[in-house]
Design a protein around this motif. Structure first.
Motif, short mmCIF file in Angstrom:
data_model
loop_
_atom_site.label_atom_id
_atom_site.label_comp_id
_atom_site.label_asym_id
_atom_site.label_seq_id
_atom_site.Cartn_x
_atom_site.Cartn_y
_atom_site.Cartn_z
N GLN A 55 23.96 61.93 17.87
CA GLN A 55 24.03 62.85 19.00
C GLN A 55 22.81 63.76 19.06
O GLN A 55 22.47 64.26 20.14
N LEU A 56 22.14 64.00 17.92
CA LEU A 56 21.04 64.97 17.91
C LEU A 56 19.91 64.63 18.90
O LEU A 56 19.56 65.48 19.73
N PRO A 57 19.33 63.43 18.85
CA PRO A 57 18.26 63.15 19.82
C PRO A 57 18.74 63.18 21.26
O PRO A 57 17.98 63.58 22.16
N PHE A 58 19.98 62.79 21.51
CA PHE A 58 20.51 62.79 22.88
C PHE A 58 20.74 64.22 23.36
O PHE A 58 20.31 64.59 24.47
N VAL A 59 21.40 65.04 22.56
CA VAL A 59 21.72 66.42 22.95
C VAL A 59 20.46 67.25 23.11
O VAL A 59 20.29 67.99 24.09
N VAL A 60 19.55 67.14 22.15
CA VAL A 60 18.31 67.91 22.22
C VAL A 60 17.50 67.49 23.45
O VAL A 60 16.97 68.33 24.19
N ALA A 61 17.41 66.18 23.67
CA ALA A 61 16.66 65.68 24.83
C ALA A 61 17.26 66.20 26.14
O ALA A 61 16.53 66.62 27.05
N ALA A 62 18.58 66.18 26.24
CA ALA A 62 19.23 66.66 27.46
C ALA A 62 18.95 68.14 27.70
O ALA A 62 18.77 68.57 28.85
N ASN A 63 18.89 68.92 26.63
CA ASN A 63 18.70 70.37 26.77
C ASN A 63 17.25 70.78 26.98
O ASN A 63 17.00 71.90 27.43
N THR A 71 28.26 62.76 5.77
CA THR A 71 29.47 61.95 5.97
C THR A 71 29.30 60.58 5.33
O THR A 71 28.36 59.85 5.66
N PRO A 72 30.17 60.19 4.42
CA PRO A 72 30.07 58.85 3.83
C PRO A 72 30.42 57.78 4.83
O PRO A 72 31.28 57.98 5.70
N ARG A 73 29.74 56.64 4.72
CA ARG A 73 29.97 55.57 5.68
C ARG A 73 31.40 55.04 5.60
O ARG A 73 31.93 54.51 6.57
N ALA A 74 32.01 55.16 4.45
CA ALA A 74 33.38 54.65 4.28
C ALA A 74 34.44 55.67 4.69
O ALA A 74 35.61 55.49 4.38
N ALA A 75 34.03 56.74 5.38
CA ALA A 75 35.00 57.75 5.80
C ALA A 75 36.07 57.12 6.69
O ALA A 75 35.77 56.36 7.59
N PRO A 76 37.36 57.43 6.41
CA PRO A 76 38.46 56.80 7.17
C PRO A 76 38.64 57.41 8.55
O PRO A 76 39.70 57.94 8.89
N VAL A 77 37.60 57.36 9.36
CA VAL A 77 37.64 57.88 10.73
C VAL A 77 37.27 56.74 11.67
O VAL A 77 36.21 56.13 11.50
N LEU A 84 25.81 69.63 13.58
CA LEU A 84 26.56 68.38 13.57
C LEU A 84 25.76 67.26 12.89
O LEU A 84 26.32 66.43 12.17
N TYR A 85 24.45 67.26 13.12
CA TYR A 85 23.59 66.25 12.49
C TYR A 85 23.65 66.38 10.97
O TYR A 85 23.76 65.38 10.25
N LEU A 86 23.59 67.61 10.46
CA LEU A 86 23.65 67.82 9.01
C LEU A 86 24.99 67.37 8.45
O LEU A 86 25.06 66.78 7.36
#
Length: 366
Positions: free
Chosen positions: A197-205, A178-184, A171-173
């Protein structure tokens, strides 16, 4: 040194991160409103990451320690309860910020992204309520909500920590591409949740294995680890500081490697190094000055409420700064008062909770 259960040095780290965030946010908001001069120095000025990454890593570890040892039903129930508290806190902060910006004039309102040319921006309110961004300081708790949801989803798909971390790296990759202007809508804030999410998920695990590892370490080893982390951190801090001072882009590593929205790889690695350095430093403080350590730990124990207090204090300090001479001196004085106010709130709230818990445990208490 490190006992079974909660790792108290993580509370110290979170308290340190909240106080640093208070200073940084007050500096940023006053700068947007015309302040000039040198900001109050924090570790953010001496590196490629900020206190936000430190807060996320620490929160991920505490999340893993508190929630990952439970059954799936208890895990989901506790997580939903936590998400509700975070959402309600952000809604409460939104109402207070609206009051501040309406009473503080168009300067504070525009600088906070709450209005455009003095007119209340309804879309900013909508973004906050839908957790898809928000005004200044009100896009942090929505990010926290997204990180928890992603962590829960990954854990349901891949309960094994190794597979969960592999999914998180994937997900990190994707987030890096992902472009910053992505319409999401979820990309509208100042943070890309797919990257953060990477530092949070890895830390939790890794939280439970990390606690076991720390319990097996002799206290004297923390001195070696601390000095080793400083030896790596110091030259990077000097390079970043000189790059800012002399405006040398290659020395600052400006660009995608240190981009905050994408959480660039150099920024991520630097934040992990800073986390390690401060962790071993605070573990030594726990050994050498336990009273000072416990005082700092109280600030970070009630992190959600203390962070909320920091948002209120920052906006209040900005309103006061606007009413005064808007000088560097008033900025420095208000920064000190803001840090003291947040620290007293966090420590006081924790002390009150301990006293209330003891009162309930007394015989005959209802």
């Amino acid at each position: 040194m490190v006992e079974q259960g909660r790792l108290e040095f993580l509370d110290v780290l979170r308290g340190f991160a909240i106080l640093t965030i208070t200073v940084n946010h007050f500096s940023q908001l006053t700068f947007k409103m015309g302040r000039s001069g040198v900001p109050v120095p924090t570790l953010t000025q001496f590196g490629y990451s900020s206190a936000a990454e430190l807060f996320i890593i620490t929160s991920g570890l505490l999340f893993g320690l508190v929630y990952f040892g439970k059954s799936q039903s208890a895990f989901l129930r506790k997580v939903l309860d936590r998400l509700a508290k975070i959402y309600l806190m952000n809604g409460f902060l939104l109402s207070l910020v609206i009051l501040f910006v309406l009473s503080g004039g168009s300067e504070l309102s525009d600088a906070s992204r709450m209005s455009v040319n003095g007119v209340l921006d309804v879309s900013a309110v909508r973004q906050t309520l839908t957790t898809m961004g928000g005004p200044f300081l009100l896009d942090i708790l929505p990010l926290y909500i997204h990180l928890i949801l992603i962590t829960v989803l990954i854990r349901l798909i891949a309960p094994d920590p190794a597979r969960a971390i592999m999914l998180s790296v994937g997900l990190y990759l994707i987030g890096q591409l992902t472009p910053r202007a992505a319409p999401v809508p979820m990309f509208a804030s100042g943070f890309n949740p797919l990257s953060w999410q990477l530092p949070f998920v890895v830390a939790a695990n890794v939280a439970l294995p990390l606690r076991t590892w720390l319990q097996g370490q002799r206290p004297g080893r923390f001195v070696t680890y601390f000095l080793f982390a400083i030896a790596i951190f110091t030259p990077l801090a000097i390079c970043c500081f000189l790059g800012e001072l002399w405006s040398i882009p290659w020395l600052k590593l400006a660009g995608p490697l240190t981009d905050k929205w994408h959480l660039g790889p150099v920024r991520l690695i630097h934040s992990l190094l800073m986390f390690a350095m401060l962790s071993f430093g605070f573990l030594l403080l726990q050994q050498w000055a336990p009273r000072s350590f416990m005082l700092l730990a109280r600030i970070g124990t009630c992190s959600l409420e203390t962070f909320g207090a920091s948002v209120v204090v920052v906006y209040a300090a900005c309103a006061i700064w606007l009413m005064g001479p808007r000088s560097s001196l008033s900025y420095y004085l208000l920064t000190i008062l803001a840090v003291i106010a947040v620290a007293l709130f966090g420590a006081g709230l924790q002390k009150w909770r301990v006293m209330e818990r003891k009162a309930r445990m007394k015989p005959g208490a209802t």
